[in-house]
Every structure is written in C-alpha cells, then in structure tokens.
Design a protein around this motif. Structure first.
Motif, PDB file in Angstrom:
ATOM      1  N   VAL A 333       0.793  -1.613  -0.001  1.00 21.04           N
ATOM      2  CA  VAL A 333       0.204  -0.070  -0.032  1.00 21.04           C
ATOM      3  C   VAL A 333       0.789   1.658  -0.661  1.00 21.04           C
ATOM      4  O   VAL A 333       1.738   1.680   0.978  1.00 21.04           O
ATOM      5  CB  VAL A 333      -0.805  -0.152   1.517  1.00 21.04           C
ATOM      6  CG1 VAL A 333      -1.815   1.386   1.110  1.00 21.04           C
ATOM      7  CG2 VAL A 333      -1.545  -1.554   1.527  1.00 21.04           C
ATOM      8  N   VAL A 334       0.497   2.307  -0.714  1.00 21.50           N
ATOM      9  CA  VAL A 334       1.742   3.507  -1.336  1.00 21.50           C
ATOM     10  C   VAL A 334       0.364   4.374  -0.207  1.00 21.50           C
ATOM     11  O   VAL A 334      -0.911   4.863  -1.192  1.00 21.50           O
ATOM     12  CB  VAL A 334       1.588   3.584  -2.117  1.00 21.50           C
ATOM     13  CG1 VAL A 334       2.357   4.579  -2.561  1.00 21.50           C
ATOM     14  CG2 VAL A 334       2.531   2.236  -2.348  1.00 21.50           C
ATOM     15  N   TYR A 335       1.088   5.549  -0.386  1.00 18.74           N
ATOM     16  CA  TYR A 335       0.349   6.599   0.276  1.00 18.74           C
ATOM     17  C   TYR A 335       0.793   7.799   0.272  1.00 18.74           C
ATOM     18  O   TYR A 335       2.425   7.922   0.134  1.00 18.74           O
ATOM     19  CB  TYR A 335      -0.143   6.604   2.300  1.00 18.74           C
ATOM     20  CG  TYR A 335      -0.592   5.888   2.644  1.00 18.74           C
ATOM     21  CD1 TYR A 335      -2.015   5.252   3.187  1.00 18.74           C
ATOM     22  CD2 TYR A 335      -0.153   4.240   3.173  1.00 18.74           C
ATOM     23  CE1 TYR A 335      -2.579   4.492   3.125  1.00 18.74           C
ATOM     24  CE2 TYR A 335      -0.320   3.589   3.592  1.00 18.74           C
ATOM     25  CZ  TYR A 335      -2.282   3.904   4.092  1.00 18.74           C
ATOM     26  OH  TYR A 335      -2.663   2.333   4.045  1.00 18.74           O
ATOM     27  N   GLY A 336       0.211   8.736  -0.166  1.00 16.18           N
ATOM     28  CA  GLY A 336       1.003  10.457  -0.264  1.00 16.18           C
ATOM     29  C   GLY A 336       0.549  11.713   0.244  1.00 16.18           C
ATOM     30  O   GLY A 336      -1.007  11.280   0.448  1.00 16.18           O
ATOM     31  N   HIS A 337       0.677  12.279   0.088  1.00 13.26           N
ATOM     32  CA  HIS A 337       0.691  13.878   1.038  1.00 13.26           C
ATOM     33  C   HIS A 337       1.200  14.682   0.260  1.00 13.26           C
ATOM     34  O   HIS A 337       2.056  15.001  -0.115  1.00 13.26           O
ATOM     35  CB  HIS A 337       1.201  13.374   2.380  1.00 13.26           C
ATOM     36  CG  HIS A 337       1.042  14.974   3.309  1.00 13.26           C
ATOM     37  ND1 HIS A 337      -0.408  15.174   3.832  1.00 13.26           N
ATOM     38  CD2 HIS A 337       1.943  15.725   3.188  1.00 13.26           C
ATOM     39  CE1 HIS A 337      -0.212  16.658   5.068  1.00 13.26           C
ATOM     40  NE2 HIS A 337       1.531  16.696   4.159  1.00 13.26           N
ATOM     41  N   VAL A 338       0.156  15.797   0.462  1.00  9.50           N
ATOM     42  CA  VAL A 338       0.477  17.138  -0.466  1.00  9.50           C
ATOM     43  C   VAL A 338      -0.092  17.949   0.643  1.00  9.50           C
ATOM     44  O   VAL A 338      -1.048  18.329   0.452  1.00  9.50           O
ATOM     45  CB  VAL A 338       0.292  16.894  -2.636  1.00  9.50           C
ATOM     46  CG1 VAL A 338      -1.311  16.754  -2.052  1.00  9.50           C
ATOM     47  CG2 VAL A 338       0.773  18.006  -3.223  1.00  9.50           C
ATOM     48  N   ASP A 339       0.664  19.603   0.060  1.00  7.18           N
ATOM     49  CA  ASP A 339       0.489  20.233   1.150  1.00  7.18           C
ATOM     50  C   ASP A 339       1.157  22.006   1.127  1.00  7.18           C
ATOM     51  O   ASP A 339       1.788  21.595   0.359  1.00  7.18           O
ATOM     52  CB  ASP A 339       1.632  20.211   2.282  1.00  7.18           C
ATOM     53  CG  ASP A 339       0.937  20.588   3.701  1.00  7.18           C
ATOM     54  OD1 ASP A 339       0.130  21.583   3.949  1.00  7.18           O
ATOM     55  OD2 ASP A 339       0.635  19.788   4.995  1.00  7.18           O
ATOM     56  N   TYR A 340       0.018  22.725   1.016  1.00  5.29           N
ATOM     57  CA  TYR A 340       0.558  24.504   1.203  1.00  5.29           C
ATOM     58  C   TYR A 340       0.230  25.219   2.425  1.00  5.29           C
ATOM     59  O   TYR A 340      -0.872  24.962   2.103  1.00  5.29           O
ATOM     60  CB  TYR A 340       0.312  25.423  -0.790  1.00  5.29           C
ATOM     61  CG  TYR A 340       1.378  26.102  -1.126  1.00  5.29           C
ATOM     62  CD1 TYR A 340       2.573  25.832  -1.249  1.00  5.29           C
ATOM     63  CD2 TYR A 340       0.883  27.067  -0.492  1.00  5.29           C
ATOM     64  CE1 TYR A 340       3.476  27.117  -1.903  1.00  5.29           C
ATOM     65  CE2 TYR A 340       1.902  28.620  -0.745  1.00  5.29           C
ATOM     66  CZ  TYR A 340       3.192  27.825  -2.156  1.00  5.29           C
ATOM     67  OH  TYR A 340       3.348  28.937  -2.265  1.00  5.29           O
TER      68      TYR A 340
END
Length: 558
Positions: A333-340
């Motif tokens: 299982v792969v998770y991603g996170h993006v944030d500004y």
C-alpha cells in the motif's frame, strides 16, 4: 448623442486601456522552468546545535562542513570505523561514503552497481541499525541510490524479512527516490522491528534531520534547555505533544504514531509495531520552522509560501503464490501527501492556493517491467470506486477519510472557510494477471484557500492493496519501481489596473517514487541501478518550479 464630458471619459478609458495593454505586453508571460533565482531558506538557521554528539568517520573537511551548518566543534567526535560498534545505542553517526566504498562496491555491471553483501561493513552497519542509531552516509548525490540501498539492506537483515509461510526467503529493501538540488548529500536511516525511516538529506539540513530523528525516536528531557538554539528540544517536545492530541495532517506521520507506542509523545526506546504482518517504510520527514515533522519533506519555500510533501508504504511480510497464473506477489500500500502553506505576503497580494495533485503511476511501473528495466512491477488499482481509491471524486467537500491498511481511519480536514472539489483521472491503463494496472491522478481544486500560515493539505491512497508481482521469482534479486508525483499551483499575486487584472502564478512539482527489491537471504551480491537521483531545483527537494503572469481584461474602475 454623448456629451463632451462622457466622450472625454470614454477616450480617457480607451487611452488607459491601451497604456495598460502596452505595459502588460512587456511583462514576462512565458513559463520559467527551474528558475535560477535563489529560494528563500527553507527554515530559519539554527545558530547552535543542541546535541547529542555526532560521531564522524571521515576526513577533516566533513567535520568542518558540520561546523559550517551550526554544529559546535565540541559536539563532533571523530572516530574510526572499527570503533563504531562500541558506541552506546541511539547514537548519531555520519560516515563518509568514500571510507566504505572500496569494501562494498565490486564494480558496475550492465549499468548497475554491484555490491558485496558479505563485506564486514555490512555486518557493522547492521549492528548500528539494530542498536537504534541514526546512520548517515555522506557522498556525491549520484551515489545516493547505492547509499540508501546499503542502509535499507542492513535494516532488512535484522528486521525486514519476506516470508513464504514461516520460512524466511528474501530481504525487503525499499528506498524512496525524490529530487534533491545539491551535488553532495547524505542518505539517512533509522528503524526497528517492522519500521524503517529513510531518505536523502542535503548537507545544509543535517541538523534538522538529526533533530527529526531525536524527536521521533528518543527525546531526553534532560536536554530540554538549549540556550540559543533556533529549534529547542523543549519546543519540539511541546509541539509534538500538541499534535499528538489532535489529528495530524500527514497520513504517514499518523501511521507512524499509530504503529509505534508512544511515538508521538517522544518516549525513549525502540517502538514496537502494533501490526506484525507488515512493514512500514517512511520517507524521512524534515523538521519544519516551528519544530514539528508532521508535514513530511519541506520541499520548497519562497516569499509566497511553503510547499510540503510526503510518501510512505505499508508492505506485507508474506510472499504469496497464485497457482492459476504461476506468479508470486506481495501486497503493498502506497500513501501520498501534498501540502501548501501560503505566506502573509502572498495573501496580502490577493494570492491563494488554487490546486494540488497527487499521482500513483502503476502503469509506468508495469512499463518498466515490460521494457526489462526491472524484473517485477507493482499493479493496481482493481477499480476506481470507494473500495479501491481514496479520496473519491466530489464537487465540494471540507473533509474526507483515508482508510489506513494498519486498521484505523485518518481524516483530512481543510482549514475553516475553505473547501475543494476533487477529480480523479485514471489512465493510461492495462491488465496484468486479471489485475488493473493504471496511472491514478487526484486533482484537488481549492476554494478560498487564502488564510496566511494555514496548511492546505491533501492525502491519497489506493485502498485495496496493490500487488507487487514477481513473474520470474527465483533465487535472483527482484526489483520494481513505482513513481509517485505531487504538485501545487498557487495564485501568488492578483492586481487590477483599471481595466486589466494581472495575475501571477507559481507551479511546483515533484517527480519521485519508490524502489523495491527482494534480495534472496543467501545471496552474496546486490545490484543497484547506476543512475543519479532526479534533478532538483538547486537548494530544494522539488523537481521544478514554473512561474508566469497573465493579463486578463477586467473592469476594476468603479
């Protein structure tokens, strides 16, 4: 007929419009890729490193480099390679790669670096990881894949075994690949039973990396007073305790906190996993300017704001066999996170965060296998519904759940007053062993994301475990690569000139991913692709930056 006064106003407006159009026409309207301007510091300088001691194996130039980034000479302990095993547990160690390279590198075979896995250096590194040490290898950025492989392999020898039933069969080696804008770099790693935190660090960020390790693993209360340190241990402890009492914004940080007892409350010792049938591999996060590591990597920062991202994996401990297709596989299982986080200056100039994207590219993983660049691949998802992908498309939302494979639910909640629409693009795609294999891209279109110093973040995952297929599974090393991409687009300035609005935009993106290897436990050599890390915007952890301006007809005159 118009009166002279009205005609004069119209003529004046036309003249003004022509003037504005002329001014706007000379503004830079083209995209600038990897723009050469020097980015603002990612975090305020730490004017004194508070400890613990750093044990250094390498030349005097390495010692002086540490002094140059804020480590007091008194806390740097030069030491020989043979003395490392006698150090206390939970030590911080930096080894110049040139010291160990002759003992572990056999040569280059068909574009791959061949490693001697029977070298005494491997045993030494394994013992250091087992003691809970933070181990960093320093060298050229082009050597990062090999340096990370060595650290991941030595962790796997102690903790990361893939089983067939109850029989140890292979070592699991997982390495993140992200852009890094520096000619020199460190591969850093620490871990324990069922978890590994690993990633690249630019030399200027070595202090933040050590403090991140200290905060996540063992924070001695006795070192809370740090004088003039920009990031004090007491500040970090207070901030970590604060975020432990509320939902963190990064799904990977949340998984770490859930997997390991007392991780968020910074108790001493090695954290045991609450799940014994999987391994958690996390891209090394970086302490941000306010003393918490819960946003992942501080990718890029300038006067407009700060861009963060993160990725992690949960990998099953078992190798399964599908007799119908004669293929072996491991659930992954792969998770991603993006944030500004927009700055006060950007929002004062009428700016806001417009959109963010996240991509898990299973299709390219399969193509790499099809073209014999790798000998295995990661397939997914089986569908695009809520049982397979999260989050799901929606026209407007302020929160959504992420179901974590470890057995709990994580909730993304946008800052007050903002909302977003979510779209999902699936393709190109194909089928392999009756399993879907496709590129999955989430686009998050934000609304009213203009509160300064608030973090506008999103997380994403393929909830039904993708499968790491090994069609030619045997006694040889298996390798696969899975791309993970993130990006953010912001409106940095919006100004109106009577009848024209001029909007300035900035787009930041990251092309990263994960390398997975299954290394037979009895093998004496390992192979690592002899390729340099993805090129990064100088001084950052992002692939590139584009900025442009666009004139738009708009009546601003009342």
């Amino acid at each position: 007929m118009w009166s002279r006064s009205r005609l004069a106003v119209v003529v004046s407006l036309i003249a003004t419009a022509v003037l504005i159009a002329t001014i706007v026409s000379v503004l830079p309207l083209t995209h600038v890729t990897n723009k050469p301007s020097t980015p603002a510091p990612i975090s305020p300088p730490i004017n004194m490193y508070p400890g613990p001691p750093i044990y250094v194996v390498g030349p005097q130039s390495l010692v002086q480099g540490l002094v140059g980034v804020g480590v007091p000479q008194s806390l740097i302990r030069p030491i020989g390679l043979g003395q490392l095993s006698s150090l206390p547990g939970n030590s911080t160690i930096i080894i110049d790669y040139s010291v160990i390279e002759p003992s572990v590198v056999v040569g280059v075979v068909k574009g791959r670096v061949e490693l001697n896995l029977t070298s005494p250096v491997i045993d030494l590194l394994t013992s250091l990881i087992t003691k809970g040490d933070l181990v960093m290898l320093y060298g050229n950025t082009s050597n990062l894949p090999t340096m990370e492989y060595l650290l991941a392999y030595t962790w796997a020898r102690r903790y990361g075994v893939l089983y067939m039933g109850r029989v140890p069969f292979d070592y699991l080696i997982a390495l993140p690949e992200i852009p890094i804008g520096s000619n020199q770099a460190l591969a850093a790693a620490f871990g324990g039973p069922h978890y590994l935190v690993i990633g690249p660090v630019m030399p200027r960020d070595v202090v933040e990396a050590i403090m991140t390790y200290t905060a996540l693993k063992h924070l001695p209360v006795s070192k809370a007073q740090t004088g003039g340190a920009g990031l004090s241990f007491s500040m970090i402890k207070a901030n970590l305790q604060s975020i432990s009492s509320q939902d963190p914004e990064d799904v990977c940080y949340s998984i770490y906190s859930q997997y390991y007892q007392n991780a968020a409350s910074v108790s001493s010792g090695v954290y045991e996993s609450s799940s014994t049938n999987s391994y958690f591999i996390w891209l090394l996060p970086m302490m941000n300017w306010y003393g918490t590591p819960d946003h992942g990597v501080v990718g890029y920062s300038d006067g407009n704001g700060t861009f963060y991202y993160d990725t992690c994996m949960v990998i099953n401990t078992q190798v399964f066999y599908d007799s119908a297709y004669n293929v072996y596989y491991v659930p992954v299982v792969v998770y991603g996170h993006v944030d500004y986080m927009p700055s006060q200056a950007m929002t004062n100039n009428g700016g806001e965060v417009l959109s963010e994207t996240g991509t898990i590219d299973f299709y390219t993983s399969y193509e790499n296998y099809s073209e014999s660049y790798t000998n295995s691949f990661i397939a997914g998802p089986d569908c695009t519904g809520s049982g397979c992908l999260q989050p799901q498309p929606t026209s407007s939302t302020t929160s959504y759940p992420i179901s974590v494979y470890a057995g709990f639910e994580f909730t993304v909640t946008l800052p007050s007053g903002s909302s977003e629409g979510i779209s999902l693009y699936y393709g190109p795609s194909t089928q392999a062993y009756k399993t879907g294999v496709g590129n999955v891209t989430w686009t998050f279109n934000l609304n009213n994301a203009n509160t300064p110093n608030d973090t506008y973040y999103n997380d994403f995952e393929a909830i039904t475990p993708p499968l790491w297929f090994m069609p030619n599974f045997s006694s040889s090393q298996q390798s696969a690569y899975l791309p993970v991409y993130v990006s953010a687009k912001v409106l940095s300035v919006s100004r109106c000139y009577l009848v024209f609005a001029v909007n300035a935009y900035e787009y930041v993106w990251v092309d990263g991913g994960w390398w997975l290897y299954a290394q037979p436990t009895g093998s004496s050599t390992g192979l690592v692709p002899s390729v340099s890390y993805g090129y990064g915007q100088p001084g950052t952890y992002v692939s590139g930056i584009k900025s442009w301006k666009t004139p738009t007809p708009k009546l601003c005159w009342p």
